[in-house]
Scaffold this motif. Structure first.
Motif, PDB file in Angstrom:
ATOM      1  N   GLY A  62     -73.430  36.408  24.737  1.00 44.69           N
ATOM      2  CA  GLY A  62     -72.072  36.951  24.718  1.00 44.69           C
ATOM      3  C   GLY A  62     -71.079  36.237  25.604  1.00 44.69           C
ATOM      4  N   ALA A  63     -71.449  35.066  26.118  1.00 42.38           N
ATOM      5  CA  ALA A  63     -70.553  34.324  27.008  1.00 42.38           C
ATOM      6  C   ALA A  63     -69.273  33.917  26.283  1.00 42.38           C
ATOM      7  N   ALA A  64     -68.197  33.784  27.047  1.00 42.87           N
ATOM      8  CA  ALA A  64     -66.918  33.331  26.510  1.00 42.87           C
ATOM      9  C   ALA A  64     -66.806  31.810  26.526  1.00 42.87           C
ATOM     10  N   ALA A  65     -67.566  31.160  27.403  1.00 41.49           N
ATOM     11  CA  ALA A  65     -67.565  29.698  27.529  1.00 41.49           C
ATOM     12  C   ALA A  65     -68.757  29.295  28.396  1.00 41.49           C
ATOM     13  N   VAL A  66     -69.074  28.009  28.374  1.00 44.64           N
ATOM     14  CA  VAL A  66     -70.168  27.469  29.187  1.00 44.64           C
ATOM     15  C   VAL A  66     -69.648  26.269  29.971  1.00 44.64           C
ATOM     16  N   VAL A  67     -69.916  26.265  31.268  1.00 45.67           N
ATOM     17  CA  VAL A  67     -69.608  25.128  32.125  1.00 45.67           C
ATOM     18  C   VAL A  67     -70.934  24.482  32.508  1.00 45.67           C
ATOM     19  N   VAL A  68     -71.086  23.211  32.169  1.00 46.13           N
ATOM     20  CA  VAL A  68     -72.277  22.455  32.556  1.00 46.13           C
ATOM     21  C   VAL A  68     -71.900  21.627  33.776  1.00 46.13           C
ATOM     22  N   ALA A  69     -72.581  21.894  34.879  1.00 48.85           N
ATOM     23  CA  ALA A  69     -72.342  21.150  36.115  1.00 48.85           C
ATOM     24  C   ALA A  69     -73.195  19.894  36.115  1.00 48.85           C
ATOM     25  N   ASP A  70     -72.548  18.745  36.209  1.00 51.03           N
ATOM     26  CA  ASP A  70     -73.298  17.497  36.284  1.00 51.03           C
ATOM     27  C   ASP A  70     -74.055  17.478  37.602  1.00 51.03           C
ATOM     28  N   MET A  71     -75.308  17.138  37.567  1.00 51.10           N
ATOM     29  CA  MET A  71     -76.124  17.103  38.776  1.00 51.10           C
ATOM     30  C   MET A  71     -76.478  15.671  39.177  1.00 51.10           C
ATOM     31  N   THR A  72     -76.016  14.702  38.376  1.00 50.06           N
ATOM     32  CA  THR A  72     -76.416  13.321  38.611  1.00 50.06           C
ATOM     33  C   THR A  72     -75.405  12.530  39.428  1.00 50.06           C
ATOM     34  N   GLY A  73     -74.167  12.998  39.479  1.00 50.23           N
ATOM     35  CA  GLY A  73     -73.127  12.234  40.154  1.00 50.23           C
ATOM     36  C   GLY A  73     -72.473  11.218  39.245  1.00 50.23           C
ATOM     37  N   ALA A  74     -72.838  11.196  37.961  1.00 56.15           N
ATOM     38  CA  ALA A  74     -72.222  10.282  37.006  1.00 56.15           C
ATOM     39  C   ALA A  74     -70.811  10.757  36.681  1.00 56.15           C
ATOM     40  N   ALA A  75     -70.024   9.894  36.084  1.00 56.55           N
ATOM     41  CA  ALA A  75     -68.702  10.296  35.605  1.00 56.55           C
ATOM     42  C   ALA A  75     -68.911  11.357  34.531  1.00 56.55           C
ATOM     43  N   ILE A  76     -68.058  12.366  34.509  1.00 57.47           N
ATOM     44  CA  ILE A  76     -68.240  13.421  33.519  1.00 57.47           C
ATOM     45  C   ILE A  76     -67.954  12.879  32.126  1.00 57.47           C
ATOM     46  N   GLN A  77     -68.548  13.521  31.143  1.00 54.47           N
ATOM     47  CA  GLN A  77     -68.416  13.084  29.763  1.00 54.47           C
ATOM     48  C   GLN A  77     -68.251  14.298  28.867  1.00 54.47           C
ATOM     49  N   ARG A  78     -67.833  14.062  27.656  1.00 50.79           N
ATOM     50  CA  ARG A  78     -67.792  15.146  26.681  1.00 50.79           C
ATOM     51  C   ARG A  78     -69.225  15.465  26.302  1.00 50.79           C
ATOM     52  N   ILE A  79     -69.508  16.751  26.119  1.00 51.08           N
ATOM     53  CA  ILE A  79     -70.863  17.147  25.756  1.00 51.08           C
ATOM     54  C   ILE A  79     -70.940  17.367  24.255  1.00 51.08           C
ATOM     55  N   GLY A  80     -72.107  17.122  23.695  1.00 51.80           N
ATOM     56  CA  GLY A  80     -72.290  17.224  22.262  1.00 51.80           C
ATOM     57  C   GLY A  80     -73.335  18.249  21.875  1.00 51.80           C
ATOM     58  N   ALA A  81     -73.438  18.466  20.589  1.00 58.14           N
ATOM     59  CA  ALA A  81     -74.421  19.378  20.010  1.00 58.14           C
ATOM     60  C   ALA A  81     -74.841  18.787  18.675  1.00 58.14           C
ATOM     61  N   SER A  82     -75.982  19.224  18.188  1.00 60.93           N
ATOM     62  CA  SER A  82     -76.415  18.771  16.863  1.00 60.93           C
ATOM     63  C   SER A  82     -75.427  19.293  15.826  1.00 60.93           C
ATOM     64  N   ALA A  83     -75.425  18.705  14.645  1.00 61.18           N
ATOM     65  CA  ALA A  83     -74.517  19.146  13.580  1.00 61.18           C
ATOM     66  C   ALA A  83     -74.759  20.612  13.244  1.00 61.18           C
ATOM     67  N   GLU A  84     -76.012  21.009  13.193  1.00 56.77           N
ATOM     68  CA  GLU A  84     -76.344  22.411  12.898  1.00 56.77           C
ATOM     69  C   GLU A  84     -75.808  23.337  13.995  1.00 56.77           C
ATOM     70  N   GLN A  85     -76.015  22.950  15.247  1.00 54.52           N
ATOM     71  CA  GLN A  85     -75.515  23.764  16.361  1.00 54.52           C
ATOM     72  C   GLN A  85     -73.991  23.807  16.354  1.00 54.52           C
ATOM     73  N   ALA A  86     -73.360  22.661  16.171  1.00 53.71           N
ATOM     74  CA  ALA A  86     -71.902  22.586  16.221  1.00 53.71           C
ATOM     75  C   ALA A  86     -71.260  23.492  15.171  1.00 53.71           C
ATOM     76  N   SER A  87     -71.894  23.617  14.024  1.00 55.46           N
ATOM     77  CA  SER A  87     -71.320  24.475  12.979  1.00 55.46           C
ATOM     78  C   SER A  87     -71.457  25.956  13.321  1.00 55.46           C
ATOM     79  N   ALA A  88     -72.388  26.296  14.221  1.00 56.45           N
ATOM     80  CA  ALA A  88     -72.611  27.698  14.589  1.00 56.45           C
ATOM     81  C   ALA A  88     -71.967  28.083  15.922  1.00 56.45           C
ATOM     82  N   ILE A  89     -71.592  27.105  16.722  1.00 58.92           N
ATOM     83  CA  ILE A  89     -71.019  27.382  18.042  1.00 58.92           C
ATOM     84  C   ILE A  89     -69.561  27.789  17.885  1.00 58.92           C
ATOM     85  N   THR A  90     -69.206  28.888  18.526  1.00 61.72           N
ATOM     86  CA  THR A  90     -67.823  29.376  18.471  1.00 61.72           C
ATOM     87  C   THR A  90     -67.153  29.419  19.842  1.00 61.72           C
ATOM     88  N   ILE A  91     -67.903  29.103  20.892  1.00 62.07           N
ATOM     89  CA  ILE A  91     -67.343  29.130  22.244  1.00 62.07           C
ATOM     90  C   ILE A  91     -67.250  27.707  22.781  1.00 62.07           C
TER      91      ILE A  91
END
Length: 182
Positions: A62-91
Motif C-alpha cells: 500500500g505504499a505511495a512511493a518507494v525511495v531506494v537509498a544507494d549504498m555504494t556511493g555511486a552516482a545516482i541513476q534511474r531505476i528500472g523494472a522488467s516489462a511485466e513489472q513496469a506494466s503493473a507498477i502504479t507508484i
C-alpha cells in the motif's frame, strides 16, 4: 532532496507523506510492516534484488512511493523494472544518493518521525549523468582541474558536491596537496 525516478510511468504523490523504513530493509520480499507502509513513502536500500521487485513489494503493502537509498556511493541513476513489472507498477520509485539515504535512514533509526514532499527538479538527470560518465584522468593534478570544473558547475547542489568529493577521494586516496585544491 535530489532523486532520479524509475523508468516506468507514474506520478509523484502530492503533499507531505510519512517516510517508513522497509522491513526487511532490502525490500526484496513482502513487507512485514505493511500497516506502517500503507499510504507512506517506503525507503529501502539498494541491493539484494531488482529495483522492480522492491517497488512491487512496497506497492503490495500500500505504499505511495518507494525511495531506494544507494549504498555504494555511486552516482545516482534511474531505476528500472522488467516489462511485466513496469506494466503493473502504479507508484513511483526513485533513487537517492548514499548521503541522502544515510541521513533519512539515520533519522528513522533514531526514532524521528520523518515526512517527505517529493518535487521534481528539471535537469537533475542530466547533471547526475554527467557526473557518472566523467572520464577521470590518471594524474591527480589533471584530476584537480576536472574536479574544480565539476565543482563550479554543481555548486548549487550539496548532494552532488558531497558525491563529487567522495568520488575524488575514492579515485585518488591520500591528502590533497592544498586544502582548497580538491
Amino acid at each position: 532532496m535530489e532523486f532520479l525516478t524509475g523508468t516506468w510511468a507514474s506520478l509523484l504523490p502530492l503533499g507531505e507523506l510519512r517516510l517508513v523504513k522497509a522491513a526487511p530493509f532490502d525490500g526484496c520480499s513482502p513487507l512485514e510492516n505493511a500497516e506502517a507502509a500503507s499510504g507512506a513513502i517506503v525507503v529501502t536500500k539498494r541491493g539484494g534484488c531488482a529495483f522492480g521487485d522492491k517497488v512491487v513489494y512496497s506497492q503490495a503493502a500500500g505504499a505511495a512511493a518507494v525511495v531506494v537509498a544507494d549504498m555504494t556511493g555511486a552516482a545516482i541513476q534511474r531505476i528500472g523494472a522488467s516489462a511485466e513489472q513496469a506494466s503493473a507498477i502504479t507508484i513511483p520509485g526513485l533513487m537517492v544518493s548514499k548521503a541522502t539515504g544515510d541521513e533519512l535512514i539515520g533519522r528513522l533509526d533514531d526514532g524521528f518521525d520523518v515526512a517527505v514532499t517529493l518535487a521534481t527538479q528539471p535537469g537533475m538527470a542530466a547533471e547526475w549523468l554527467e557526473l557518472a560518465t566523467t572520464e577521470w584522468p590518471e594524474e591527480k593534478n589533471d584530476a584537480a582541474i576536472v574536479f574544480r570544473q565539476l565543482k563550479a558547475k554543481n555548486a548549487g547542489s550539496l548532494e552532488r558536491l558531497a558525491w563529487l568529493k567522495a568520488e575524488l577521494k575514492r579515485r585518488y586516496p591520500g591528502p590533497a596537496a592544498k586544502k582548497d585544491e580538491f
